[in-house]
Write a protein that holds these residues in place. Structure first.
Motif, short mmCIF file in Angstrom:
data_model
loop_
_atom_site.label_atom_id
_atom_site.label_comp_id
_atom_site.label_asym_id
_atom_site.label_seq_id
_atom_site.Cartn_x
_atom_site.Cartn_y
_atom_site.Cartn_z
N LYS A 90 32.10 35.77 36.65
CA LYS A 90 33.21 35.95 35.80
C LYS A 90 34.04 37.04 36.19
CE LYS A 90 29.45 36.55 34.01
NZ LYS A 90 28.30 37.15 34.48
N VAL A 91 34.18 37.24 37.60
CA VAL A 91 34.95 38.50 38.20
C VAL A 91 36.40 38.47 37.62
CG1 VAL A 91 35.63 39.45 40.51
CG2 VAL A 91 33.44 38.62 40.31
N SER A 92 36.85 37.34 37.80
CA SER A 92 38.55 37.30 37.46
C SER A 92 38.66 37.73 35.94
CB SER A 92 39.22 35.84 37.55
OG SER A 92 38.94 35.36 38.93
N PHE A 197 43.21 37.60 48.32
CA PHE A 197 41.97 38.00 48.27
C PHE A 197 40.92 36.86 48.06
CE2 PHE A 197 38.12 39.49 46.40
CZ PHE A 197 37.68 40.25 47.11
N LEU A 198 39.80 36.69 48.80
CA LEU A 198 39.02 35.74 48.41
C LEU A 198 37.56 36.21 48.58
CD1 LEU A 198 40.76 33.37 51.05
CD2 LEU A 198 40.76 32.76 48.89
N THR A 274 34.60 46.48 44.24
CA THR A 274 34.54 46.23 45.58
C THR A 274 35.92 45.45 45.69
OG1 THR A 274 32.30 46.25 46.05
CG2 THR A 274 33.64 45.34 47.57
N ALA A 275 35.95 44.28 45.12
CA ALA A 275 36.96 43.49 45.01
C ALA A 275 38.39 44.16 44.80
CB ALA A 275 36.86 42.37 44.25
N GLY A 276 38.29 44.91 43.44
CA GLY A 276 39.57 45.75 43.02
C GLY A 276 39.95 46.51 44.02
N SER A 277 39.15 47.56 44.52
CA SER A 277 39.67 48.45 45.67
C SER A 277 40.36 47.75 46.52
CB SER A 277 38.67 49.51 45.88
OG SER A 277 37.48 48.71 46.47
N ILE A 278 39.69 46.62 47.14
CA ILE A 278 40.31 46.07 48.38
C ILE A 278 41.97 45.29 48.03
CG2 ILE A 278 40.23 43.94 49.90
CD1 ILE A 278 37.07 44.13 49.72
N ILE A 279 41.90 45.01 46.81
CA ILE A 279 43.27 44.26 46.45
C ILE A 279 44.20 45.32 46.17
CG2 ILE A 279 44.31 43.05 44.61
CD1 ILE A 279 41.74 41.36 44.16
N LEU A 280 43.75 46.58 45.63
CA LEU A 280 44.60 47.75 45.42
C LEU A 280 45.18 48.15 46.81
CD1 LEU A 280 42.73 50.19 42.93
CD2 LEU A 280 44.74 48.60 42.46
N LYS A 281 44.47 47.98 47.94
CA LYS A 281 44.79 48.50 49.31
C LYS A 281 45.76 47.26 49.73
CE LYS A 281 42.68 49.76 53.64
NZ LYS A 281 41.59 49.95 54.62
N GLY A 292 40.25 54.16 45.53
CA GLY A 292 40.58 52.92 44.77
C GLY A 292 39.52 52.69 43.84
N GLU A 293 38.29 52.74 44.14
CA GLU A 293 37.20 52.33 43.37
C GLU A 293 37.11 53.51 42.12
OE1 GLU A 293 33.30 51.51 44.01
OE2 GLU A 293 33.83 50.15 45.64
N LYS A 294 37.53 54.82 42.42
CA LYS A 294 37.60 55.80 41.35
C LYS A 294 38.87 55.59 40.37
CE LYS A 294 37.73 60.91 41.64
NZ LYS A 294 38.98 61.23 41.19
N LEU A 295 39.91 55.09 40.89
CA LEU A 295 41.03 54.75 40.03
C LEU A 295 40.34 53.54 38.97
CD1 LEU A 295 44.10 54.98 39.33
CD2 LEU A 295 44.40 53.47 40.96
N LEU A 296 39.92 52.61 39.71
CA LEU A 296 39.55 51.56 38.83
C LEU A 296 38.35 52.09 37.57
CD1 LEU A 296 38.87 48.88 41.64
CD2 LEU A 296 40.86 48.91 39.89
N LYS A 297 37.38 52.84 38.07
CA LYS A 297 36.71 53.38 37.10
C LYS A 297 37.24 54.16 35.99
CE LYS A 297 32.30 53.74 39.96
NZ LYS A 297 31.91 54.50 40.98
#
Ligand code: URA
Length: 433
Positions: A90-92, A197-198, A274-281, A292-297
């Protein structure tokens, strides 16, 4: 040029030219290439493969078979995300609002579930009143006004894939890397995002059963994306057990909401970050993945991500209050607890078996067009590696219909126990860009 010559060339392992591939795809859509001829070529492709160049040409011909979404009126970098499909994925549902809360605009087209794998649209449709079919202009307006929207693919997008996928389904030609890569990438490219991103799933509950084939699929899709000038990045992640704890539509939506409240299962939250930080980049918003992970948290802990989900739901006609009141969602009328039959560590939870059994409960489709029971499914109480004592809860079955007499036995057959402590499982095997 005729289709029989093209079939023969692939039969003898020759590379097809752009003209030949276009002839095939255009003929398929116009009806001049017959189903039996297309199936024959698909089998030749499955057996003899396609070069990266040919796969990219096939993808292009498929994109050109229909319309393309123009997202250029939405300001900023438009990102897209896609998973090759798994059980409990249910990641999306969590990631799209999370990215929106960081300032990105997310215009996402998703699919319905088939077989043992679930689909994001079915999970979203657990929300009473929420619309997943929007006309393109309303979709774009929803993204502008509400920052994110997730809808079903519009009808005019990649008609060649609709025909090819249906043929592959009935001709034993689903599991071909060039055919899977061109099918996924044609839809991603036609959907109009700037970056892709896949998440390629690998393991018993995935299309790709081993890391070598998952890597080959990932590399093929990165090649296609790059040949279109789109930043395309792939992670290969584990599908040897269900992701998170919930399997089934409402149940998975609740788990995604809980994750945005900071109370999600660890593996699921970790994959989202993990996915989110790659997409932010990819979007150029935060180039350091750790930051990026810190921002998402932070967006989770200060409530912004949850607000973004409320906005998305509102924008698509659903009732955002359900986020604080799960009684507004369809939940099955009966819950049957499955207890652990012995003391020990859980060595395996077969995602394929649980995915198929959840479809038996009504949470998934066996054939296209089956009606979904949004309230049914499973909630795991323990994951692989956990120690369990005899008669402790292992899993809860949410069901609206009576269970077959051997249903619990079938659920238990998905589990393997051991007396030995299990080594920790890898969640993300590779990142390919
Ligand atoms: N998903 C797709 O869209 N196409 C495939 O061929 C496999 C998975």
């Amino acid at each position: 040029m005729n289709i029989i010559q093209i079939i023969n060339r692939k039969k003898y392992k020759e590379n097809l030219s752009q003209e030949e591939i276009n002839f095939f795809v255009q003929g398929l859509v116009s009806g001049s290439v017959k189903d039996y001829q297309a199936s024959s070529l698909l089998m030749a492709i499955l057996l003899n493969g396609m070069s990266l160049e040919e796969t990219s040409l096939l993808t292009k011909a498929m994109v050109d078979s229909g319309g393309q979404v123009d997202l250029s009126s939405i300001p900023g970098t438009k990102v897209d995300k896609h998973s090759t499909g798994g059980v409990g994925d249910k990641v999306s549902l969590a990631l799209v609002p999370l990215l929106a809360s960081c300032g990105l605009k997310v215009a996402k087209m998703s699919g319905k579930g088939l077989g043992h794998t679930g689909g994001t649209l079915d999970k979203l449709e657990s929300i009473p009143g929420l619309k997943i079919e929007l006309e393109e202009k309303n979709f774009i307006q929803a993204v502008k006004d509400y920052d994110a929207a997730i809808i079903s693919q519009t009808d005019n997008l990649v008609p060649a894939d609709k025909i090819l996928y249906a043929l592959r389904d009935v001709s034993g030609t689903i599991d071909s890397i060039p055919l899977i890569a061109s099918s996924i990438m044609s839809k991603k490219l036609a959907s109009g995002a700037d970056t892709i991103f896949l998440d390629v799933k690998v393991g018993r509950g995935a299309f790709m059963k081993d890391l070598d084939s998952a890597t080959s699929l990932a590399e093929t899709m990165v090649y296609i994306g790059k040949s279109y000038g789109k930043d395309t990045q792939v992670i290969i992640s584990d599908m040897n057990q269900p992701l998170g704890l919930a399997i089934g539509n409402s149940l998975e939506l609740i788990e995604a909401i809980e994750t945005l409240k900071g109370q999600g299962p660890k593996d699921f939250e970790s994959l989202v970050l993990t996915a989110g930080s790659i997409i932010l980049k990819q979007a150029g918003l935060e180039m350091d993945q750790g930051k990026g992970e810190k921002l998402l948290k932070e967006k989770i802990s200060d409530g912004s991500a949850l607000k973004a989900l409320k906005k998305l739901i509102l924008g698509q006609g659903g009732d955002p209050e359900l986020i604080d009141d799960y009684k507004k969602l369809p939940i099955a009328s009966a819950v049957t607890e499955v207890l652990c039959p012995e003391d020990g560590y859980i060595e395996e939870i077969d995602p394929l078996e649980l995915g198929l059994l959840s479809a038996d409960l009504g949470a998934g489709r066996k054939v296209l067009g089956d009606k979904i029971d949004h309230g049914s499914g499973f909630v795991l109480r323990k994951k692989v590696g956990d120690f369990v004592e005899k008669d402790q809860p292992l899993l809860s079955i949410y069901h609206n219909k009576d269970l077959d007499k051997d249903f619990v036995k079938k659920v238990l057959a998905a589990y393997k126990f051991t007396k030995e402590k299990c080594p920790p499982r890898t969640l993300v095997y590779k990142h390919i860009s």
